[in-house]
Write a protein that holds these residues in place. Structure first.
Motif: not given
Length: 290
Positions: A83, A91, A119-120, A161-164, A166
């Motif tokens: 991440s 991603e 968080w994702a 997993i799409s990181v919104n 860290e």
């Protein structure tokens, strides 16, 4: 490989964490990939020889594909590292064990997903992961037949997993790292735990729970595993009386300063192992922490 490649943005650089087969496939189809893997001989165009999580790396417009050890702590460590590599908006594709891998496998999966969803955005791609067992696991499986030893299933699935944002620092204390010295002789590998406390006689001995020299387990939680101080790619294992002496002897053997005969005179038990004899077409030494 093709299904995973198709799921990844065609314009993204792929950070292949512990996935050399993915990196080789992407090389073959002219995709930009950077492999991060501690094993030095992987035949890929771009390779950072390091343990995943042990290097700092930032890659804009990148996607990470990870195949960590199938245990919760390691999966969290690898995902946390990835991440930070891909950043917010990036991603991560993660191989995940099946629920029947072990008795608590389903609960461990649920807990891991719950942590990531904080968080994702997490989604199931529906892409199955078929795990090709390495030689050492095949040796364990072959010798454990009829012993009632549990071996983990070799299938899983791929998460996206799409990181919104860290994630925060890991919620557990860091593990004490142990250094291992590794030798490669042709396609064969030996790993020796570098333990200064072993300053006894220059000999090796069988490990409790092994079948002869072969370790019949694939689980990290198997009883007796902590005794192993010498481990081969054929799943041969041993207790070591003096790791420094063994490392020095193997180093001399690698450099052809010791003949095969003299090497086996120093460690006669290793004549029962699958260590190649001289001359070698490839020989190397490196270290890693575990």
């Amino acid at each position: 490989m093709r299904a995973i490649s198709e799921a990844i943005s065609k314009t993204a650089t792929v950070i292949a964490g512990g996935t050399p087969s993915i990196a080789r496939y992407l090389d073959a189809v002219a995709r930009d990939a950077i492999l991060v893997d501690r094993q030095p001989f992987q035949a890929v165009k771009k390779h950072i020889v390091a343990d995943v999580g042990q290097i700092q790396l930032r890659a804009q417009q990148a996607v990470a594909v990870l195949d960590p050890p199938w245990y919760p702590v390691e999966a969290m460590e690898w995902v946390t590292w990835a991440s930070s590599v891909v950043g917010v908006g990036g991603e991560i594709f993660l191989s995940l064990w099946s629920a029947d891998t072990r008795p608590l496998g389903g609960q461990e999966r649920d807990d891991l997903e719950k942590w990531m969803r904080d968080w994702a955005e997490v989604s199931h791609t529906g892409i199955p992961i078929t795990y090709v067992a390495p030689t050492f696991e095949e040796s364990a499986i072959a010798i454990s037949k009829g012993m009632g030893v549990q071996t983990m299933p070799r299938s899983g699935e791929l998460l996206r997993i799409s990181v919104n944002r860290e994630p925060a620092a890991m919620p557990h204390p860091p593990k004490k790292a142990t250094r291992w010295t590794r030798f490669t002789f042709n396609e064969y590998q030996l790993a020796i735990r570098d333990d200064p406390a072993t300053s006894g006689t220059a000999e090796i001995a069988p490990v409790n729970g092994a079948e002869g020299w072969i370790w019949p387990h694939v689980s990290r939680r198997a009883a007796g595993r902590d005794e192993i101080a010498l481990w081969s790619s054929q799943n041969e294992v041993a207790i070591v009386g003096n790791s420094g002496h063994l490392i020095a002897t193997l180093r001399a053997y690698m450099r052809a300063e010791l003949s095969t005969t003299d090497f086996l005179r120093a460690y006669p038990q290793l004549a029962e192992w699958s260590i190649p004899t001289q001359p070698f077409w490839r020989a190397a030494e490196w270290q890693h922490q575990q």
